[in-house]
Motif scaffolding. Structure first.
Motif, mmCIF file in Angstrom:
data_model
loop_
_atom_site.group_PDB
_atom_site.id
_atom_site.type_symbol
_atom_site.label_atom_id
_atom_site.label_comp_id
_atom_site.label_asym_id
_atom_site.label_seq_id
_atom_site.Cartn_x
_atom_site.Cartn_y
_atom_site.Cartn_z
ATOM 1 N N ALA A 39 1.250 5.723 13.077
ATOM 2 C CA ALA A 39 1.281 5.646 11.793
ATOM 3 C C ALA A 39 1.287 6.575 10.903
ATOM 4 O O ALA A 39 0.549 7.491 10.975
ATOM 5 C CB ALA A 39 -0.603 4.109 11.335
ATOM 6 N N ILE A 41 0.095 6.253 8.007
ATOM 7 C CA ILE A 41 -0.949 5.226 6.957
ATOM 8 C C ILE A 41 -2.332 5.602 7.686
ATOM 9 O O ILE A 41 -2.260 5.020 8.981
ATOM 10 C CB ILE A 41 -0.743 4.292 6.162
ATOM 11 N N LEU A 43 -6.238 4.103 6.554
ATOM 12 C CA LEU A 43 -7.907 3.759 5.578
ATOM 13 C C LEU A 43 -8.755 4.158 6.673
ATOM 14 O O LEU A 43 -9.108 3.505 7.454
ATOM 15 C CB LEU A 43 -6.806 2.228 5.972
ATOM 16 N N LEU A 71 -3.368 -4.899 0.789
ATOM 17 C CA LEU A 71 -1.817 -4.102 1.820
ATOM 18 C C LEU A 71 -0.951 -4.974 1.924
ATOM 19 O O LEU A 71 0.071 -4.481 1.744
ATOM 20 C CB LEU A 71 -2.108 -4.171 3.084
ATOM 21 N N LEU A 76 2.705 -3.683 3.416
ATOM 22 C CA LEU A 76 1.813 -2.590 4.422
ATOM 23 C C LEU A 76 0.082 -3.784 5.498
ATOM 24 O O LEU A 76 0.048 -4.622 4.805
ATOM 25 C CB LEU A 76 0.936 -1.442 3.473
ATOM 26 N N ASN A 80 1.344 -1.012 10.547
ATOM 27 C CA ASN A 80 1.748 0.075 10.303
ATOM 28 C C ASN A 80 1.301 1.078 9.142
ATOM 29 O O ASN A 80 0.851 1.638 9.034
ATOM 30 C CB ASN A 80 2.745 -0.761 9.438
ATOM 31 N N CYS A 81 -0.562 0.527 10.433
ATOM 32 C CA CYS A 81 -1.340 1.075 9.598
ATOM 33 C C CYS A 81 -2.852 1.271 10.342
ATOM 34 O O CYS A 81 -2.647 0.978 10.883
ATOM 35 C CB CYS A 81 -2.388 0.502 7.990
ATOM 36 N N PRO A 118 -1.460 11.223 9.937
ATOM 37 C CA PRO A 118 -0.975 10.441 9.145
ATOM 38 C C PRO A 118 -0.298 10.736 7.974
ATOM 39 O O PRO A 118 -0.450 12.688 7.721
ATOM 40 C CB PRO A 118 -1.778 9.430 8.583
ATOM 41 N N THR A 191 7.727 3.576 7.733
ATOM 42 C CA THR A 191 6.887 2.402 7.232
ATOM 43 C C THR A 191 7.669 1.268 6.632
ATOM 44 O O THR A 191 6.874 0.388 7.015
ATOM 45 C CB THR A 191 5.200 3.262 6.454
#
Ligand code: URA
Length: 192
Positions: A39, A41, A43, A71, A76, A80-81, A118, A191
């Motif tokens: 990923a 990204i 979180l 998201l 998103l 993909n996170c 990331p 992404t």
């Protein structure tokens, strides 16, 4: 390039058996994190709640549903996170994780970040922003701002639980999400 899968699995095993702080004695499951290891990204929330403690997955309760909706506004999602938390075990009664609990746990997140590499880290709420961006971070004033540290872009948005409690914060968060979309377009290659 994808993270070292073996190192990642070893870290996950270590986390599942961890006894580094008192939260380990009241957990059902530790909540290590979910998402693709390549990923761009990440979180980062605060710590597991009741549903997360039972399932071992981050953000599966009401706040998680809202996070998924947020998201999806900017195309998103969990595919993909990578989603993790500052502490991996549930603080009883959903209280804030104490500094010593965060200190005991932060090494897991640091290692997750090192392995995943990331391009963007999105802090969900004050606790995460104070730990990862700067210790006096004021979420009401500084949400949606960006800082770069060691080639990684950091921002913070209101925690989805805060948005459930106070929907008047949603328009600001919508603007922050659009700014995240811009940054993703600028610095992420795979992404979108
Ligand atoms: N809140 C968090 O900060 N993390 C979770 O995983 C769930 C709720």
């Amino acid at each position: 390039m994808s993270a070292d899968v073996k190192a990642f699995e070893a870290l996950r095993d270590r986390c599942a058996r961890c006894r580094a702080c008192g939260l380990s004695s009241v957990r059902t499951k530790s909540v290590f994190g979910v998402g693709p290891l390549d990923a761009e990204i990440m979180l980062v929330g605060e710590g597991p709640g009741q549903q997360e403690d039972l399932t071992g997955e981050p953000f599966v309760g009401a706040a998680g549903k809202l996070l998924d909706d947020m998201l999806s506004i900017i195309d998103l999602g969990r595919d993909n996170c990578y989603i993790a938390n500052i502490v991996k075990c549930r603080p009883p009664g959903n209280r804030d994780p104490m500094p010593q609990e965060q200190d005991a746990c932060i090494g897991y997140l640091t290692e997750q970040i090192r392995l995943i590499q990331p391009k963007i880290i999105i802090c969900l709420g004050r606790i995460s922003a104070q730990r990862l961006i700067h210790e006096s971070f004021r979420i009401t004033r500084e949400h949606g701002t960006w800082t770069e540290q060691n080639g990684v872009w950091y921002t913070a948005i209101y925690h989805p639980s805060a948005l459930l409690r106070d929907p008047s914060k949603r328009p600001e968060t919508f603007r922050d999400l659009l700014s995240i979309r811009e940054r993703v377009r600028e610095v992420c290659e795979r992404t979108y």
